[in-house]
Design an enzyme around this catalytic site. Structure first.
Site, PDB file in Angstrom:
ATOM      1  N   LYS A  40      35.562  41.801  41.904  1.00  0.00           N
ATOM      2  CA  LYS A  40      34.902  41.017  41.753  1.00  0.00           C
ATOM      3  C   LYS A  40      34.695  41.153  43.298  1.00  0.00           C
ATOM      4  O   LYS A  40      33.226  40.554  44.004  1.00  0.00           O
ATOM      5  CB  LYS A  40      34.905  39.982  41.354  1.00  0.00           C
ATOM      6  CG  LYS A  40      34.076  39.132  40.983  1.00  0.00           C
ATOM      7  CD  LYS A  40      33.938  38.352  40.277  1.00  0.00           C
ATOM      8  CE  LYS A  40      34.753  36.921  40.509  1.00  0.00           C
ATOM      9  NZ  LYS A  40      33.192  35.939  41.257  1.00  0.00           N
ATOM     10  N   HIS A  89      42.913  35.648  27.362  1.00  0.00           N
ATOM     11  CA  HIS A  89      41.548  35.821  27.798  1.00  0.00           C
ATOM     12  C   HIS A  89      40.786  35.720  26.914  1.00  0.00           C
ATOM     13  O   HIS A  89      40.784  36.928  26.219  1.00  0.00           O
ATOM     14  CB  HIS A  89      41.417  36.789  28.668  1.00  0.00           C
ATOM     15  CG  HIS A  89      42.519  36.499  30.062  1.00  0.00           C
ATOM     16  ND1 HIS A  89      42.097  34.967  30.672  1.00  0.00           N
ATOM     17  CD2 HIS A  89      43.021  36.822  30.951  1.00  0.00           C
ATOM     18  CE1 HIS A  89      42.880  35.165  32.312  1.00  0.00           C
ATOM     19  NE2 HIS A  89      43.368  35.892  31.581  1.00  0.00           N
TER      20      HIS A  89
END
Length: 888
Positions: free
Chosen positions: A554, A160
């Site tokens: 999120k 990532h």
């Protein structure tokens, strides 16, 4: 010192540094590295650079120290008054400073670790030895030892894009760290001066090295970056951890008997295997990733075997070989006659030496694919090594049997011939789409062909390197049992009617709030599917389940996500125990607080009963990989601490504490969950939130930074957060010095509970709550309201900006009341010191970033963005990441 750097500037900077509670030796390191950087800036920077850097540094320190609006405005005026080209240089200077401070801080940590020399601290979770002592007291020696020997710690490296540094910059930093080590050892003034000259050269190299990548790294580049960590650290440090633990357990008897420790670390990797939303990770890349990893481990094992073999100069008269060793020699000699004759000539009466040297040739043949000599699998090599070890023991050479030879055995057991287990990840929607194409019977799309080829590639990797090399297949956004069964259907389709599909362990990844709640039901359904049930039985009813921290946060905000993850783990663990399943929960954590970041050991000890049970698997990504595993001493300490927590988590006292706390504070959790979600939704579901977010943070520009091969978002629109990846969502708020993803909604949730005494009681007695509060305190300490206001002012939504600031105030006030402290992180002085020492310097970069952002936002849409301003912005992003550290 140049005359233009006035006395007042010197006093401000010197006073600030002196006021920080820094260990004297670390203070000396920071001073030395800072002085050398200053010299480089004067010699290699453009005229006046050093003076401008010092002026901005003094101004931001003054603004940080007295917190007045006037001082802050003065610092901002200096940043705004610099030309773009000078701002570029100043940003690079501050970024270099952060790299050097990070080196000094890590060096101090290593210094402290070496002084402790692995001794047990008062905290039982500090070392495996002390954790085992507590477990022994609760369960008895036999049970405690059994749990130690069945323990697993499984870090999985991912690619990532949160590591903002170039590999060239990392290499330069590593060389400076080595020189700082040499500086400690330098006894004479002359030697110290030579080391300092070397430091000056390296810092000059660091300054002259372009800080930004010119293009995004390819997935294969990312594979090689992770290999550097393995080569430089993990190959040697993991067996060293085993040795250190065994020394603690056996005391003076260590080395004179078989080790009590069994290898408990297993490495995994998504690098080159994770294709969820990354079109650049193809089947070909996956095959290359497996080949590169195997090349590295086999080279390492070959070199170690040569070194071990050369050291086994034990004469047959003093250490007679066993019959099994003599038989092994005959087999090896007949397969490799010329080499055997040459080795026998050099080692005429050293049978153990001869054999291990021939084994090194078989390892080399495995790497070069010489079928006549190559090992079939690592178990075959282990069998040969154990024959040698048993012979040494029988011959009375126990120390040689359990010394360097044991280390080699540990390395083979830990890494195999594959180094790290390569895991494939793909989105469930992609599987459904490909199966629809197959059912339709027409020509397949390029995507469908690629998906099928992945399964063939996994089969090839298993045939070449063994089943441990690949076989875990993670399904992102698992929403039904069918999503998991689809993987087996695709594997059969890829193999065709006459082929053999790969052996797969299909792992669900539950990411959203809804999916976490549905997890137990989905698992109960999938174990009834024939292919899944068959594999479950073949593994002894072992099952992995992955939990996503990023998207759940999120989705519903950090507070509700934390509570939902705890509840999902509790329910899944209960379901597994009720069905006779050995569960491993796989934690998809990141470095930042909005992605499950924070100290791993405290998080482990806060988990629900039986959700760990001696097995802990998590993702390690971006800058976290280098922070935790980039240096040998730090890596050893991290592995020891995590392993201690994994072992201790199954202690009856810990499980009872967590269960009792969850029951006792259930109403608190319910109120926090409902209130925090309501507050979070009021922000993120407000009309126009997504484009506002993209305006008040550098979200769009971060996509231009060549951090990693993965695209920053799945689509092109910022009208909705649905397609925005969790990483830039977190990274952007961090850059804006708001850190919203780690704390938003907590203040309102705590206010809704209302009972201050009850909350303080929860902080004392409820580990999950305490961990949450401590992590939020760190996030708020790294935030800066004055700078945040300037970012929020970039948008035209005062209502949303005020909502963010109000919640920041509310959360800060509540955290301070609950902890009973006058300052954030007062109970964590080392961390508090690190944050305070960096904050004014991060402020300087934030002011430069704001200056660039304002100019870019003011550019009319029809005009191209100024590339110099874009570069300044990206430089500041890299610098802020280096200063704040856990950003991704």
């Amino acid at each position: 010192m140049p005359e233009s750097v006035n006395t007042e500037t010197i006093d401000i900077v010197g006073r600030f540094v002196a006021e920080q509670e820094i260990p004297e030796r670390m203070r000396a390191d920071v001073r030395l590295l800072g002085e050398l950087l200053g010299r480089v800036l004067r010699e290699s920077g453009s005229p006046g650079l050093y003076e401008d850097v010092e002026a901005l540094r003094a101004a931001t320190i003054q603004a940080y120290t007295d917190e007045s609006d006037q001082a802050f405005a003065a610092a901002a005026a200096i940043a705004d008054g610099l030309s773009v080209s000078r701002s570029d240089e100043v940003a690079r200077a501050f970024t270099a400073y952060f790299h050097l401070v990070n080196v000094a801080e890590e060096h101090q940590r290593v210094r402290v670790l070496r002084e402790r020399d692995g001794s047990a601290a008062s905290n039982p979770a500090a070392t495996v030895g002390s954790a085992l002592a507590q477990l022994t007291a609760e369960l008895g020696e036999a049970t405690a030892l059994e749990r130690l020997q069945s323990m697993r710690f499984h870090p999985v490296f991912t690619a990532h894009p949160t590591e903002a540094r170039r590999r060239a910059v990392s290499a330069s930093i590593r060389r400076i760290a080595e020189l700082l080590d040499d500086h400690d050892d330098a006894a004479t003034g002359a030697r110290r001066r030579r080391v300092e000259r070397g430091m000056l050269e390296e810092i000059d190299t660091l300054w002259r090295t372009a800080p930004l990548r010119s293009e995004k790294p390819s997935p294969v580049d990312e594979v090689r970056s992770v290999m550097a960590v393995f080569d430089e650290t993990l190959y040697g440090s993991i067996p060293a951890v085993y040795r250190r633990i065994d020394e603690a357990l056996q005391g003076d008897g260590e080395g004179d008997g078989a080790p009590l420790v069994r290898p408990f670390v297993r490495l995994g990797t998504w690098v080159g295997g994770d294709r969820d939303g990354n079109p650049f990770v193809t089947a070909s890349v996956t095959k290359q990733a497996a080949a590169i990893a195997s090349e590295h481990i086999l080279l390492g094992l070959e070199r170690t075997a040569v070194r071990v073999g050369r050291g086994l100069t034990l004469d047959a008269d003093t250490t007679p070989p066993s019959e099994a060793v003599l038989a092994l020699w005959q087999r090896l000699r007949s397969a490799d006659e010329d080499a055997a004759a040459e080795i026998a000539k050099r080692s005429p009466n050293e049978p153990h030496r001869r054999i291990v040297l021939l084994l090194s040739r078989r390892i080399a043949a495995t790497r070069t694919r010489d079928a006549d000599l190559a090992y079939r699998d690592p178990d075959e090599l282990l069998a040969d090594l154990r024959v040698v070890q048993a012979s040494l023991v029988a011959g009375g050479a126990k120390r040689q049997a359990y010394g360097h030879l044991q280390q080699l055995i540990w390395q083979v057991e830990t890494f195999g011939f594959h180094l790290a287990e390569l895991e494939v990840r793909q989105h469930s929607a992609v599987h459904r789409k490909v199966l629809a194409e197959l059912d339709a019977g027409g020509p397949l799309s390029e995507q469908a062909e690629e998906v099928l080829q992945v399964f063939r590639t996994v089969a090839q990797i298993q045939q070449r390197y063994g089943r441990r090399a690949a076989g875990r297949y993670i399904v992102s956004f698992t929403q039904s049992a069918e999503d998991l069964e689809n993987v087996h259907r695709l594997a059969r389709a890829a193999a065709g009617p006459n082929g053999e599909p790969p052996v797969l362990d299909v792992i669900p990844l539950f990411e959203t709030f809804t999916d976490l709640q549905a997890a137990p039901r989905i698992l109960a359904e999938i174990v009834e599917h024939p292919a899944f049930a068959s594999r479950l039985e073949a593994t002894g009813r072992r099952l992995e389940v992955m939990l996503g921290y990023s998207d759940s946060s999120k989705d519903v905000g950090p507070v509700a996500a934390t509570l939902a993850l705890y509840e999902a783990q509790r329910q899944i663990a209960e379901w597994a125990r009720g069905n006779g399943i050995e569960l491993t929960l796989f934690h998809g954590r990141g470095g930042a607080l909005g992605r499950g970041g924070g100290p791993a050991n405290s998080a482990i000890l806060a988990q629900p009963p039986h959700s760990v049970d001696g097995r802990f698997k998590l993702t390690e990504q971006g800058e976290v990989i280098f922070a935790r595993y980039g240096g040998r001493d730090i890596a050893m300490r991290h592995i020891d601490q995590v392993a201690a927590a994994v072992l201790l988590a199954s202690a009856p006292s810990i499980e009872r504490r967590n269960e009792d706390a969850a029951t006792r504070f259930a109403d608190v959790a319910r109120t926090m969950d409902e209130t925090s979600r309501e507050r979070f939704f009021a922000l993120v579901k407000a009309p126009g939130f997504a484009p506002w977010f993209a305006t008040v943070t550098p979200m769009e520009e971060i996509g231009l930074l060549a951090l990693g091969s993965r695209p920053a978002r799945r689509g092109l629109s910022v009208e909705s957060l649905e397609d925005l990846r969790a990483i830039p969502w977190v990274f952007s708020w961090t850059q804006a010095r708001i850190n919203l993803t780690g704390w938003f909604g907590l203040g309102s949730a705590l206010e809704a509970v209302g009972d201050q005494a009850l909350l303080q009681e929860a902080y004392r007695d409820w580990p999950l709550f305490r961990t949450m509060i401590d992590n939020v305190a760190m996030g708020l300490a790294k935030a800066d309201e004055r700078i945040a206001r300037h970012y929020l002012a970039l948008g035209d939504r005062d209502d949303l900006a005020q909502m963010v600031l109000d919640e920041m105030h509310r959360t800060r006030d509540q955290v301070l009341r609950i902890t009973g402290a006058g300052q954030l992180l007062a109970n964590k002085p080392v961390l508090q010191r690190a944050v305070k020492m960096r904050s004014p310097y991060v402020d300087a970069l934030s002011l430069l970033q704001l200056r660039a952002l304002r100019a870019l936002r003011a550019t009319p849409e029809e005009e191209p963005a100024d590339p110099e301003l874009q570069r300044l912005l990206l430089l500041s992003v890299s610098g802020v990441a280096a200063g704040l550290q856990n950003t991704g």
